[in-house]
Design a protein around this motif. Structure first.
Motif, PDB file in Angstrom:
ATOM      1  N   ASP A   1       0.832  -1.217   0.001  1.00 35.69           N
ATOM      2  CA  ASP A   1       0.071   0.029  -0.010  1.00 35.69           C
ATOM      3  C   ASP A   1       0.880   1.237   0.215  1.00 35.69           C
ATOM      4  O   ASP A   1       2.080   1.194  -0.324  1.00 35.69           O
ATOM      5  CB  ASP A   1      -1.056   0.087   1.126  1.00 35.69           C
ATOM      6  CG  ASP A   1      -0.398   0.019   2.567  1.00 35.69           C
ATOM      7  OD1 ASP A   1       0.863   0.256   2.559  1.00 35.69           O
ATOM      8  OD2 ASP A   1      -0.956  -0.179   3.498  1.00 35.69           O
ATOM      9  N   MET A   2       0.234   2.510   0.305  1.00 34.22           N
ATOM     10  CA  MET A   2       1.140   3.660  -0.010  1.00 34.22           C
ATOM     11  C   MET A   2       1.945   3.756   1.448  1.00 34.22           C
ATOM     12  O   MET A   2       2.663   4.850   1.321  1.00 34.22           O
ATOM     13  CB  MET A   2       0.363   4.955  -0.111  1.00 34.22           C
ATOM     14  CG  MET A   2      -0.308   4.771  -1.639  1.00 34.22           C
ATOM     15  SD  MET A   2       0.482   4.468  -2.876  1.00 34.22           S
ATOM     16  CE  MET A   2       1.250   6.048  -3.052  1.00 34.22           C
ATOM     17  N   GLY A   3       1.878   2.954   2.237  1.00 37.76           N
ATOM     18  CA  GLY A   3       3.062   3.087   3.405  1.00 37.76           C
ATOM     19  C   GLY A   3       3.966   2.075   3.155  1.00 37.76           C
ATOM     20  O   GLY A   3       4.847   2.178   4.110  1.00 37.76           O
ATOM     21  N   ASN A   4       4.048   1.597   1.954  1.00 39.99           N
ATOM     22  CA  ASN A   4       5.200   0.412   1.780  1.00 39.99           C
ATOM     23  C   ASN A   4       5.989   1.376   0.515  1.00 39.99           C
ATOM     24  O   ASN A   4       5.383   1.717  -0.432  1.00 39.99           O
ATOM     25  CB  ASN A   4       4.675  -0.664   1.341  1.00 39.99           C
ATOM     26  CG  ASN A   4       5.632  -1.777   0.704  1.00 39.99           C
ATOM     27  OD1 ASN A   4       6.670  -2.169   1.466  1.00 39.99           O
ATOM     28  ND2 ASN A   4       5.829  -1.857  -0.439  1.00 39.99           N
ATOM     29  N   LEU A   5       7.389   1.087   0.413  1.00 37.89           N
ATOM     30  CA  LEU A   5       8.261   1.579  -0.475  1.00 37.89           C
ATOM     31  C   LEU A   5       8.882   0.411  -1.165  1.00 37.89           C
ATOM     32  O   LEU A   5       9.613  -0.395  -0.371  1.00 37.89           O
ATOM     33  CB  LEU A   5       9.355   2.737   0.086  1.00 37.89           C
ATOM     34  CG  LEU A   5      10.401   3.043  -1.074  1.00 37.89           C
ATOM     35  CD1 LEU A   5       9.555   3.888  -2.350  1.00 37.89           C
ATOM     36  CD2 LEU A   5      11.239   4.037  -0.369  1.00 37.89           C
TER      37      LEU A   5
ATOM     38  N   LEU B   1      12.839   8.395   3.536  1.00 38.21           N
ATOM     39  CA  LEU B   1      13.255   7.068   3.463  1.00 38.21           C
ATOM     40  C   LEU B   1      13.966   7.133   1.774  1.00 38.21           C
ATOM     41  O   LEU B   1      15.071   6.650   1.680  1.00 38.21           O
ATOM     42  CB  LEU B   1      12.448   5.847   3.488  1.00 38.21           C
ATOM     43  CG  LEU B   1      13.291   4.478   3.403  1.00 38.21           C
ATOM     44  CD1 LEU B   1      14.372   4.342   4.111  1.00 38.21           C
ATOM     45  CD2 LEU B   1      12.115   3.437   3.628  1.00 38.21           C
ATOM     46  N   LYS B   2      13.295   7.678   0.753  1.00 33.42           N
ATOM     47  CA  LYS B   2      13.532   7.540  -0.539  1.00 33.42           C
ATOM     48  C   LYS B   2      14.824   8.448  -0.605  1.00 33.42           C
ATOM     49  O   LYS B   2      15.830   7.781  -1.312  1.00 33.42           O
ATOM     50  CB  LYS B   2      12.579   8.330  -1.294  1.00 33.42           C
ATOM     51  CG  LYS B   2      11.388   7.419  -1.798  1.00 33.42           C
ATOM     52  CD  LYS B   2      10.624   8.039  -2.814  1.00 33.42           C
ATOM     53  CE  LYS B   2       9.320   7.522  -3.253  1.00 33.42           C
ATOM     54  NZ  LYS B   2       8.539   8.354  -4.204  1.00 33.42           N
ATOM     55  N   LYS B   3      14.797   9.549  -0.003  1.00 29.64           N
ATOM     56  CA  LYS B   3      16.215  10.361   0.200  1.00 29.64           C
ATOM     57  C   LYS B   3      17.378   9.697   0.662  1.00 29.64           C
ATOM     58  O   LYS B   3      18.503   9.814   0.134  1.00 29.64           O
ATOM     59  CB  LYS B   3      15.760  11.886   0.797  1.00 29.64           C
ATOM     60  CG  LYS B   3      14.941  12.639   0.152  1.00 29.64           C
ATOM     61  CD  LYS B   3      14.507  13.884   0.840  1.00 29.64           C
ATOM     62  CE  LYS B   3      13.420  14.850   0.451  1.00 29.64           C
ATOM     63  NZ  LYS B   3      13.011  15.946   1.010  1.00 29.64           N
ATOM     64  N   LYS B   4      17.194   8.984   1.727  1.00 31.26           N
ATOM     65  CA  LYS B   4      18.187   8.171   2.545  1.00 31.26           C
ATOM     66  C   LYS B   4      18.588   7.220   1.327  1.00 31.26           C
ATOM     67  O   LYS B   4      19.817   7.011   1.424  1.00 31.26           O
ATOM     68  CB  LYS B   4      17.910   7.638   3.860  1.00 31.26           C
ATOM     69  CG  LYS B   4      17.406   8.711   4.803  1.00 31.26           C
ATOM     70  CD  LYS B   4      18.678   9.551   5.287  1.00 31.26           C
ATOM     71  CE  LYS B   4      18.296  10.573   6.473  1.00 31.26           C
ATOM     72  NZ  LYS B   4      19.381  11.363   6.916  1.00 31.26           N
ATOM     73  N   LEU B   5      17.774   6.575   0.931  1.00 31.74           N
ATOM     74  CA  LEU B   5      18.292   5.370  -0.050  1.00 31.74           C
ATOM     75  C   LEU B   5      18.988   5.932  -0.993  1.00 31.74           C
ATOM     76  O   LEU B   5      20.039   5.222  -1.490  1.00 31.74           O
ATOM     77  CB  LEU B   5      16.893   4.808  -0.646  1.00 31.74           C
ATOM     78  CG  LEU B   5      16.137   3.739   0.371  1.00 31.74           C
ATOM     79  CD1 LEU B   5      15.006   3.202  -0.297  1.00 31.74           C
ATOM     80  CD2 LEU B   5      17.158   2.561   0.463  1.00 31.74           C
TER      81      LEU B   5
END
Length: 333
Positions: free
Chosen positions: A85-89, A200-204
């Motif tokens: 869902d939108m809480g998962n990347l 989290l995207k930025k850290k990844l």
């Protein structure tokens, strides 16, 4: 691993449609160059994704999930069913096999969450955990010289919905030494208030650049209007790909092994095995084709099956384990 010059590519999907995102993943995989390492970041909304060799009717409550607007999708890789869902990347590392290092790819994830003060580690067959609880499941796909490694990252996903619609076998839960799926998984925001999908995207991305230490980086934003992958989309959205044929079987045998669950189904005609269908959440599923071909047209008798399986026992240890189980199974005469 090759020390030749290479470049990094980061691809973001703006779509939340699982069939588009999986089609784009395969498109990137098919077209990755020898000097590229790709990090693909994507999200699916209200989706259950099953492994390539799983039976959707056993893995999730398909009809109930589709009634609420959920989508069922099937990926190329092995492994088990996951809820998105939108809480998962989701992330995918795509490259040629001479650069493929699972430990290095995992380090990108582990270092990214460490920046939030979260100490994670790789566990079991394919999980990344914090304090013994899973927040990421990983799977792998290889074809010729190319490979990809993808996985989920639970940030603030709806765990109750996951538990409601996924049908995890009791044997699988017992093998993990836990009481329920709910007690096994955890959202990352449980451990840090500053973590969300965007942070989290930025850290990844930062961890990806740091781990691969490459100055040549290109970044792309993809959406359904920009990329023509209609043929791949048609495959992933089709009933045939997602559900496949599930004919009536005369005999079904199921067992849990250290490498995963194996569900073998036989159709019989005139005392012989006319069709074999094997479902599994194993990450390495090469045994499926070998066993299916080997057992087709074999007499459905213990001695005949044993003789047939003896011819392929040396292929790998997984086949040996399955063969030993089958020939000792009480359901065979």
């Amino acid at each position: 691993m090759s020390n030749d010059a290479f470049r990094l590519e980061i691809v973001h999907s703006k779509s939340n449609n699982p069939w588009f995102n999986l089609a784009l993943e395969e498109f990137l995989f098919n077209n990755v160059k020898k000097d590229e390492v790709i990090l693909y970041l994507w999200q699916n909304d209200n989706t259950i994704v099953i492994g390539k060799n799983q039976n959707p009717w056993k893995e999730c409550r398909c009809k109930e999930f589709e009634v609420i607007g959920g989508r069922i999708a099937r990926r190329l890789s092995g492994g088990g069913a996951v809820f998105h869902d939108m809480g998962n990347l989701n992330f995918t590392f795509i490259m040629h096999r001479n650069r493929f290092e699972i430990k290095k790819q995992l380090q990108v994830i582990i270092d990214a969450v460490k920046d939030f003060g979260i100490e994670a580690e790789f566990s079991g067959r394919n999980d990344i955990t914090v304090q013994g609880k899973k927040f990421s499941g990983n799977a792998f796909y290889y074809d010729g010289e190319k490979a990809y490694h993808h996985g989920t990252l639970l940030v603030n996903s709806d765990i109750n919905k996951m538990v409601k619609y996924l049908q995890v076998s009791k044997e699988k839960i017992i093998s993990k030494g836990i009481d329920s799926v709910k007690s096994r998984v955890v959202n990352l925001n449980t451990f840090s208030n500053s973590i969300n999908v965007d942070t989290l995207k930025k850290k990844l991305q930062a961890s990806f650049l740091n781990t691969y230490d490459c100055s040549s980086v290109e970044e792309y934003i993809a959406d359904e209007r920009m990329i023509d992958i209609q043929q791949l989309y048609d495959k992933y959205s089709s009933w045939k790909w997602r559900y496949g044929e599930t004919p009536e079987f005369n005999v079904s045998l199921e067992n849990r092994f250290p490498f995963g669950n194996v569900d073998i189904n036989f159709s019989l005609h005139d005392g012989k095995i006319s069709m074999v269908k094997i479902y599994s959440d194993a990450l390495d599923y090469s045994f499926i084709d070998i066993l299916s071909k080997q057992l087709t047209n074999t007499e459905f008798k213990k001695e005949a099956i044993q003789k047939s399986l003896n011819e392929v026992r040396s292929k790998n240890s997984v086949i040996d384990e399955i063969a030993s189980w089958l020939v000792n199974c009480n359901d065979l005469i």
